[in-house]
Enzyme design. Sequence first.
Site, mmCIF file in Angstrom:
data_model
loop_
_atom_site.group_PDB
_atom_site.id
_atom_site.type_symbol
_atom_site.label_atom_id
_atom_site.label_comp_id
_atom_site.label_asym_id
_atom_site.label_seq_id
_atom_site.Cartn_x
_atom_site.Cartn_y
_atom_site.Cartn_z
ATOM 1 N N GLY A 1 35.673 -20.241 -23.297
ATOM 2 C CA GLY A 1 36.627 -19.270 -22.656
ATOM 3 C C GLY A 1 37.146 -18.373 -23.400
ATOM 4 O O GLY A 1 37.096 -18.336 -24.557
ATOM 5 N N GLY B 1 39.146 -16.437 -25.456
ATOM 6 C CA GLY B 1 39.974 -16.839 -25.886
ATOM 7 C C GLY B 1 41.138 -16.005 -27.401
ATOM 8 O O GLY B 1 41.749 -15.948 -27.963
ATOM 9 N N ARG B 2 40.524 -14.729 -26.889
ATOM 10 C CA ARG B 2 41.145 -13.594 -27.453
ATOM 11 C C ARG B 2 40.970 -12.123 -26.822
ATOM 12 O O ARG B 2 40.949 -11.035 -26.780
ATOM 13 C CB ARG B 2 40.937 -13.137 -29.284
ATOM 14 C CG ARG B 2 39.337 -13.052 -28.722
ATOM 15 C CD ARG B 2 38.774 -13.123 -30.417
ATOM 16 N NE ARG B 2 37.630 -12.395 -30.887
ATOM 17 C CZ ARG B 2 36.691 -12.157 -31.917
ATOM 18 N NH1 ARG B 2 37.524 -11.514 -32.706
ATOM 19 N NH2 ARG B 2 35.452 -12.096 -31.745
ATOM 20 N N ARG C 1 37.111 -3.621 -23.422
ATOM 21 C CA ARG C 1 36.330 -3.035 -23.026
ATOM 22 C C ARG C 1 35.338 -2.752 -21.759
ATOM 23 O O ARG C 1 36.245 -2.964 -20.784
ATOM 24 C CB ARG C 1 34.924 -4.431 -22.669
ATOM 25 C CG ARG C 1 33.084 -4.513 -23.305
ATOM 26 C CD ARG C 1 33.396 -5.547 -23.338
ATOM 27 N NE ARG C 1 32.934 -6.526 -24.891
ATOM 28 C CZ ARG C 1 33.016 -7.426 -25.194
ATOM 29 N NH1 ARG C 1 33.240 -8.494 -24.106
ATOM 30 N NH2 ARG C 1 33.336 -8.020 -26.471
ATOM 31 N N ASP D 1 27.203 -18.003 -23.399
ATOM 32 C CA ASP D 1 28.304 -17.149 -22.915
ATOM 33 C C ASP D 1 28.422 -16.236 -23.589
ATOM 34 O O ASP D 1 29.652 -15.114 -23.220
ATOM 35 C CB ASP D 1 29.600 -18.595 -23.834
ATOM 36 C CG ASP D 1 29.476 -18.487 -25.231
ATOM 37 O OD1 ASP D 1 28.246 -19.271 -25.597
ATOM 38 O OD2 ASP D 1 30.270 -17.679 -26.168
HETATM 39 P P1 AMP Z 1 32.376 -14.473 -29.596
HETATM 40 O O1 AMP Z 1 31.895 -15.321 -30.924
HETATM 41 O O2 AMP Z 1 33.091 -13.835 -29.636
HETATM 42 O O3 AMP Z 1 31.131 -14.556 -28.129
HETATM 43 O O4 AMP Z 1 33.786 -15.921 -28.959
HETATM 44 C C1 AMP Z 1 33.314 -17.676 -28.635
HETATM 45 C C2 AMP Z 1 34.436 -18.455 -28.505
HETATM 46 O O5 AMP Z 1 34.830 -18.226 -29.894
HETATM 47 C C3 AMP Z 1 35.636 -16.896 -27.119
HETATM 48 O O6 AMP Z 1 35.523 -18.459 -26.031
HETATM 49 C C4 AMP Z 1 36.271 -16.333 -28.266
HETATM 50 O O7 AMP Z 1 36.998 -16.421 -27.180
HETATM 51 C C5 AMP Z 1 36.465 -17.229 -28.793
HETATM 52 N N1 AMP Z 1 36.568 -16.499 -30.105
HETATM 53 C C6 AMP Z 1 37.013 -15.851 -31.207
HETATM 54 N N2 AMP Z 1 37.403 -15.433 -31.695
HETATM 55 C C7 AMP Z 1 38.242 -15.698 -31.600
HETATM 56 C C8 AMP Z 1 40.238 -15.307 -32.707
HETATM 57 N N3 AMP Z 1 40.382 -15.545 -33.973
HETATM 58 N N4 AMP Z 1 40.794 -16.309 -31.652
HETATM 59 C C9 AMP Z 1 40.742 -17.043 -30.781
HETATM 60 N N5 AMP Z 1 39.377 -17.360 -30.136
HETATM 61 C C10 AMP Z 1 38.990 -16.359 -30.786
HETATM 62 MG MG MG Z 2 31.171 -14.261 -26.754
#
Ligand code: AMP
Ligand code: MG
Length: 485
Positions: free
Chosen positions: A91, A93-94, A180, A259
């Site tokens: 989901g 998360g940031r 974005r 995702d």
């Molecule tokens: P990503 O690798 O950016 O595609 O992120 C994978 C998942 O990890 C997604 O659910 C992001 O929202 C979450 N996520 C990545 N970095 C962070 C962070 N610093 N704080 C909270 N959630 C994160």
């Molecule tokens: Mg991502």
Amino acid sequence: MTAANPLLALDYLPALESLGDDYYDVVSAAEFPQHRLRFRNDDLVRRLGLDPAAVSDGDFIEAFGKFQGREPFLALRYHGYQFGEYNPFLGDGRGFLYGQVRGIDGTLYDFGTKGSGTTPYSRGGDGRLTLKGGVREVLAAEALHALGVNTSRAFSLVETGEALWRGDEPSPTRSSVLVRFSQSHIRFGTFERLEYHNRPDLIAKLLEHVIDVYYPEARLFTDAQERYLHFYGELCDRVARLAAQWMSVGFCHGVLNTDNMSITGESFDYGPYAFMDGYDPRFTAAYFDYAGRYSYGNQPLICQMNLKALQKPLKLIMPEAELETALEPFKDRYETYYRQRMLQKLGFEQLDADLATALVNQTIDLLSAVQVGYHDFFFALTEQFSPRWREQAGDIFSTTLQASDSAAAAQLEPWRQIYHRCLQSLKAEQMEQVAALLKGTNPQTVLLRPEIEAVWEPITTEDNWQPFYDLLDKIQHPFGQIGQT
Ligand code: AMP
Ligand code: MG
């Protein structure tokens, strides 16, 4: 002040919001100690029908740094296969969906944040984006866009004045929030989550929405099953085209989890990506990708596997056999798109099919065998090409040949023969078109890792952003044209 901000006065449409809260959570943005606008995308400002001169940096900061004057913000719910393992704890998360607006091209675009604070999906993370991560995403998106890859863009990057701790950057490191601009942030994983909760009703509702907004031609089918099948076939085609675009420009996304796959077939989410230097199918971008799952050369296959994974949720509302049939042409489609893009890099719009295949294959064989940069090869071809090459095979890369060793020369010889045959299949007066296509397809500056590090260094040591802006300008005009984005 708020009413006067053109970014806030845009006509925001509640396209996703109106689907109801099964798909998202309403969240708020973090408050940051500082707001420094580091990048604004005036090309996109124009695409929204606004005059960049009428949008101040303060307007950007108010809307996309302080997040004032608009709500609700929607953290989208999704799951996904990460490195082959199903993860039901994903989901936004940031980040969140900030809003949706129509461009002057008629397309509905999403503003989505990255680094805007924690949400119910942060899983112990800080919800933040490092400044370097933001800088890297801005660069990747602008470079890919200029090279003709179907990609999300960065609308803005605001430095936010916090100290972050990360295992993969010297820490403390600086913070940022990115906005974005994309076609949609609905992912394959958005559907996977609904399958996990066994909600065919929500899958059908979301799919009808996706079709309405992103595959409107499918509306011609009054039968729902035909409509769904059209969507899936078209998505497979778009993803095949995207994979071919990445491969031809030498780009490795790095984290092709489900995702990170957009339901529109658009490329997005640039974390540990890299452009490869020398041609190498095993080249990996993410340091944590120990097995090379998402290597450069695996990307088409991974895309196909991700499309296969999407069948699991879709199967709840349509027959599996038809989905499978729709996925079957993927490999051929990919190869056709890839061959076409590679032919263009070699200077040809069209060639006899067998000759085209042979030329592309032999080019890849040559690049695998000799120690020459992938982009260097195509740029040297662009620089050295001469209409004389059509008349004299011996002239082809003659300067390069003299300069290199005999083993490389032996490798080059069969390639030279086939390139000569290809040129001879055209008329002499078409040589100008070859030269123009080479120039318009092969970038002068490529966003290789050292280029990124070279602009990051002055930012981190002396807060000097000029090299970053200079590089941005070069990658936005990769074929040398000026003032055109
Ligand atoms: P990503 O690798 O950016 O595609 O992120 C994978 C998942 O990890 C997604 O659910 C992001 O929202 C979450 N996520 C990545 N970095 C962070 C962070 N610093 N704080 C909270 N959630 C994160
Ligand atoms: Mg991502």
